[in-house]
Design an enzyme around this catalytic site. Sequence first.
Site, PDB file in Angstrom:
ATOM      1  N   TYR A  98      72.758  62.583   8.443  1.00  0.00           N
ATOM      2  CA  TYR A  98      72.302  63.249   9.917  1.00  0.00           C
ATOM      3  C   TYR A  98      73.511  64.138  10.108  1.00  0.00           C
ATOM      4  O   TYR A  98      73.498  65.225  11.053  1.00  0.00           O
ATOM      5  CB  TYR A  98      72.081  62.148  10.730  1.00  0.00           C
TER       6      TYR A  98
ATOM      7  N   LYS B  62      69.655  53.397  -2.081  1.00  0.00           N
ATOM      8  CA  LYS B  62      69.168  53.858  -3.102  1.00  0.00           C
ATOM      9  C   LYS B  62      70.101  54.391  -4.167  1.00  0.00           C
ATOM     10  O   LYS B  62      70.270  55.523  -4.831  1.00  0.00           O
ATOM     11  CB  LYS B  62      68.396  55.400  -2.715  1.00  0.00           C
TER      12      LYS B  62
ATOM     13  N   ASP C  37      62.671  52.883  -1.816  1.00  0.00           N
ATOM     14  CA  ASP C  37      61.298  52.821  -1.917  1.00  0.00           C
ATOM     15  C   ASP C  37      60.425  51.743  -1.889  1.00  0.00           C
ATOM     16  O   ASP C  37      59.417  51.353  -1.623  1.00  0.00           O
ATOM     17  CB  ASP C  37      61.099  53.829  -3.286  1.00  0.00           C
TER      18      ASP C  37
ATOM     19  N   ASP D 108      66.004  55.123   9.806  1.00  0.00           N
ATOM     20  CA  ASP D 108      64.896  56.163  10.778  1.00  0.00           C
ATOM     21  C   ASP D 108      63.470  55.898  10.390  1.00  0.00           C
ATOM     22  O   ASP D 108      62.638  55.704  10.779  1.00  0.00           O
ATOM     23  CB  ASP D 108      65.330  57.694  10.673  1.00  0.00           C
TER      24      ASP D 108
ATOM     25  N   ASP E 265      60.267  53.122  11.856  1.00  0.00           N
ATOM     26  CA  ASP E 265      59.167  53.643  12.226  1.00  0.00           C
ATOM     27  C   ASP E 265      57.894  52.779  11.525  1.00  0.00           C
ATOM     28  O   ASP E 265      56.942  52.520  12.143  1.00  0.00           O
ATOM     29  CB  ASP E 265      58.817  55.172  12.013  1.00  0.00           C
TER      30      ASP E 265
HETATM   31  C1  IPM Z   1      64.930  58.208  16.154  1.00  0.00           C
HETATM   32  C2  IPM Z   1      64.304  59.606  16.220  1.00  0.00           C
HETATM   33  C3  IPM Z   1      65.602  60.555  16.305  1.00  0.00           C
HETATM   34  C4  IPM Z   1      66.211  60.285  14.823  1.00  0.00           C
HETATM   35  C5  IPM Z   1      65.390  61.753  16.410  1.00  0.00           C
HETATM   36  C6  IPM Z   1      64.546  62.084  17.726  1.00  0.00           C
HETATM   37  C7  IPM Z   1      66.700  62.774  16.426  1.00  0.00           C
HETATM   38  O1  IPM Z   1      63.503  59.853  15.279  1.00  0.00           O
HETATM   39  O2  IPM Z   1      65.752  57.629  17.226  1.00  0.00           O
HETATM   40  O3  IPM Z   1      64.586  57.499  15.428  1.00  0.00           O
HETATM   41  O4  IPM Z   1      65.963  60.827  13.919  1.00  0.00           O
HETATM   42  O5  IPM Z   1      67.166  59.378  14.762  1.00  0.00           O
HETATM   43 MG    MG Z   2      62.967  58.103  14.333  1.00  0.00          MG
END
Ligand code: IPM
Ligand code: MG
Length: 353
Positions: free
Chosen positions: A138, A188, A220, A244, A248
């Site tokens: 990042y 990884k 993975d 990240d 999710d």
């Molecule tokens: C998160 C979001 C952010 C990230 C984006 C919006 C920059 O996806 O907080 O997970 O990738 O960290």
């Molecule tokens: Mg995110």
Amino acid sequence: MNIAILPGDGIGPEIVSQASRLLDALKADGFKIELEYGSIGGCAVDATGEPYPEVTHQLVSQADAVLLGAVGGPQYDALPRAQRPEKGLLAIRKALNLFANLRPAMLYPELATASSLKPEIVAGLDIMIVRELTGDIYFGEPRGIETRNGQRVGFNTMIYSESEIQRIAHIAFQAALKRNRKLCSVDKMNVLECTQLWRDIIEEVGQEYPDVSLSHMLVDNAAMQLVRDPKQFDVIVTGNMFGDILSDEASMLTGSIGMLPSASLDHNNKGLYEPIHGSAPDIAGKNLANPLATMLSVAMMMRYTFNQEEVAKRIEDAVKKVLAQGLRTRDIASEGTPILGTCEMGDAVLAVL
Ligand code: IPM
Ligand code: MG
């Protein structure tokens, strides 16, 4: 408690205003709370040309904690990279050194049917993802898009230093000590040197935590195990990008990304608290958004920055009670249940509290 409030874009203002009602209630209860408002993301670009303006930086630098709604919206997609709303979020994380991102994913029993997985796979799910938040690909340099030998190439740099890995490792081991004492580190290392170092350092730090059972998993496989048998996990620690993606995925196990809070902390437990869902521009301004993740973010703030475990529990219990009463916003409703708006859900939580 000096709290900076950054509502941001999309549904941000609506959900944050329900969460700030919680803070007002605590204030009425005798807590010394000061709230100050600032802008970040798209609304800050509109107002100042920058997604993380200097005034906002001053405000949050002086605060003990920050409550953030969400950033982003389709109207900003065409802006140059430096002006994208997401850049505001990355900038505040970096500027405040918020390297430790805690993302719990837990399933409220009342919402078990909201998950796309079979109830027996997810019932009782309670995972904590500890994501490193200020390093990795990042922020790594060099990065860019340029022309080499007549064609464009895009490149980024995945990089971690020892000290960056050590500090997030300690956070993760300590989180595990307060839970079920199991830590799984995700990397990884079969392909990427950067994550070989990650694994080596996690192992080293692990020597200091003999009471935590440490395991390692390739990313993975971790993505697969999270949907195959998520309850095998207690605490997961991983780098910025894998975190990240996996956070999710983990949130969706609970069926409702609208329920999950997060904390991003520095060394002194100064923190930024935000729901993990985004700005949901499609439903913004319609009183449809679920404010619970933001209200639960206030609970995390009370726990981690202000050391008010009892207040944190009270907020979390109020949310549980409201769910047990069958009250639902649209995103977590099942057929036949009445649907509450954002404000009405806020009312319900406050009434219980
Ligand atoms: C998160 C979001 C952010 C990230 C984006 C919006 C920059 O996806 O907080 O997970 O990738 O960290
Ligand atoms: Mg995110």
